[in-house]
Design an enzyme around this catalytic site. Structure first.
Site, PDB file in Angstrom:
ATOM      1  N   GLY A   8       0.809  -1.217   0.000  1.00  0.00           N
ATOM      2  CA  GLY A   8       0.000   0.000   0.000  1.00  0.00           C
ATOM      3  C   GLY A   8       0.838   1.260   0.000  1.00  0.00           C
ATOM      4  N   SER A  10       1.320   3.443  -2.218  1.00  0.00           N
ATOM      5  CA  SER A  10       0.845   4.563  -3.022  1.00  0.00           C
ATOM      6  C   SER A  10      -0.138   5.457  -2.280  1.00  0.00           C
ATOM      7  CB  SER A  10       0.182   4.047  -4.311  1.00  0.00           C
ATOM      8  OG  SER A  10      -0.958   3.250  -3.995  1.00  0.00           O
ATOM      9  N   GLY A  11      -0.650   5.012  -1.128  1.00  0.00           N
ATOM     10  CA  GLY A  11      -1.600   5.810  -0.366  1.00  0.00           C
ATOM     11  C   GLY A  11      -0.915   6.850   0.491  1.00  0.00           C
ATOM     12  N   GLY A  12      -1.709   7.617   1.236  1.00  0.00           N
ATOM     13  CA  GLY A  12      -1.173   8.716   2.018  1.00  0.00           C
ATOM     14  C   GLY A  12      -0.146   8.293   3.044  1.00  0.00           C
ATOM     15  N   ILE A  13      -0.498   7.338   3.896  1.00  0.00           N
ATOM     16  CA  ILE A  13       0.446   6.855   4.899  1.00  0.00           C
ATOM     17  C   ILE A  13       1.570   6.076   4.233  1.00  0.00           C
ATOM     18  CG2 ILE A  13       0.711   5.278   6.860  1.00  0.00           C
ATOM     19  CD1 ILE A  13      -2.059   6.140   7.809  1.00  0.00           C
ATOM     20  N   GLY A  14       1.235   5.253   3.251  1.00  0.00           N
ATOM     21  CA  GLY A  14       2.240   4.459   2.550  1.00  0.00           C
ATOM     22  C   GLY A  14       3.293   5.316   1.882  1.00  0.00           C
ATOM     23  N   SER A 132      -5.444   0.138  13.129  1.00  0.00           N
ATOM     24  CA  SER A 132      -6.335   1.274  13.310  1.00  0.00           C
ATOM     25  C   SER A 132      -6.843   1.277  14.741  1.00  0.00           C
ATOM     26  CB  SER A 132      -7.520   1.185  12.340  1.00  0.00           C
ATOM     27  OG  SER A 132      -8.543   2.101  12.703  1.00  0.00           O
ATOM     28  N   TYR A 145     -14.247  -3.456   8.716  1.00  0.00           N
ATOM     29  CA  TYR A 145     -12.934  -2.805   8.837  1.00  0.00           C
ATOM     30  C   TYR A 145     -12.406  -2.962  10.262  1.00  0.00           C
ATOM     31  CZ  TYR A 145      -9.423   0.944   8.612  1.00  0.00           C
ATOM     32  OH  TYR A 145      -8.256   1.660   8.660  1.00  0.00           O
TER      33      TYR A 145
END
Length: 236
Positions: A8, A10-14, A132, A145
């Site tokens: 992951g 490419s995401g914000g945290i990643g 999370s 989730y």
């Protein structure tokens, strides 16, 4: 120099995690599914660095095999791939439930199973899960989730005990409300209401999560394993 696999990426945290390791001079295998543009932007920004893009859909049963065929072994495994679903459990389809369990939980367990073999042989290594706060407290309208994140937390606890004698550490970070693309659906009054519930009065930043992960993967954290560390501004 470490070999680091970040799912992951490419995401914000990643992205924040990836850039942190690139700045330290490590070789990063940056996994993504569809957001190739994000990876390409990092390649352009860090043209001097050792960034290896790796595409795979971890929501599908063959996703792990596709990824492990491209990346044989690593020193650090960061399990960050995931997505969310906001809505009632009764509104989720069976396929949506299956895909979320596969992406978050099944693929993470299988990836860890693959990469711990070399870590155990070397008597060192680190696995860090991006969980999370909802995996600790649960959340209405994010039931599945919450469930998969809770499962990952239990996985971290169990695997840390199993790998402790081999010198391999396993931890998780549990972000609260972080300013990312995934949370962009929350805006305006809804966002302000949420932020008002957070004692520190603001959203967290991806870079703050990345900094915590960097610490957990450092020699300074050599006696920390089996922990789920919340980073949520005292929200939960």
């Amino acid at each position: 120099m470490k070999d680091v696999l970040i799912t992951g990426a490419s995401g914000g945290i990643g992205r924040a995690i990836t850039m942190n390791y690139l700045q330290k001079g490590d070789r990063v295998f940056a996994h993504y599914n569809t957001n190739a543009v994000s990876i390409q932007e990092m390649e352009a920004e860090y043209s001097y660095a050792d960034l290896v893009p790796v595409q795979s859909n971890l929501a599908k049963k063959d996703g792990v095999a596709v990824l492990t065929d491209k990346v044989e072994e690593v020193d650090t495994l960061i399990l960050n791939a995931g997505n969310s679903y906001f809505g009632l459990l009764t509104d989720m389809s069976g396929d949506e439930i299956d895909a979320m369990i596969q992406l978050h939980l099944t693929s993470s367990i299988k990836l860890a199973k693959h990469y711990i073999s070399s870590m155990v042989q070397k008597k060192q290594g680190s696995i860090i899960v991006v969980s999370s706060v909802f995996g600790l407290s649960g959340a209405s309208c994010e039931v599945v989730y919450s469930s998969v994140k809770g499962g990952l937390n239990a996985f971290v606890k169990g695997l840390a005990r199993e790998l402790g004698p081999s010198g391999v550490r396993v931890n998780a970070v549990a972000p609260g409300y972080i300013s990312t693309e995934m949370n962009a659906r929350i805006s305006g009054e809804d966002e302000q209401t949420l932020v008002d519930e957070i004692p520190m009065g603001r959203a967290g930043q991806p870079e703050e999560v990345a900094a915590l992960i960097s610490f957990l993967d450092s020699t300074e954290a050599s006696y920390i394993s089996g922990q789920i560390i919340s980073i949520d501004g005292a929200w939960q």
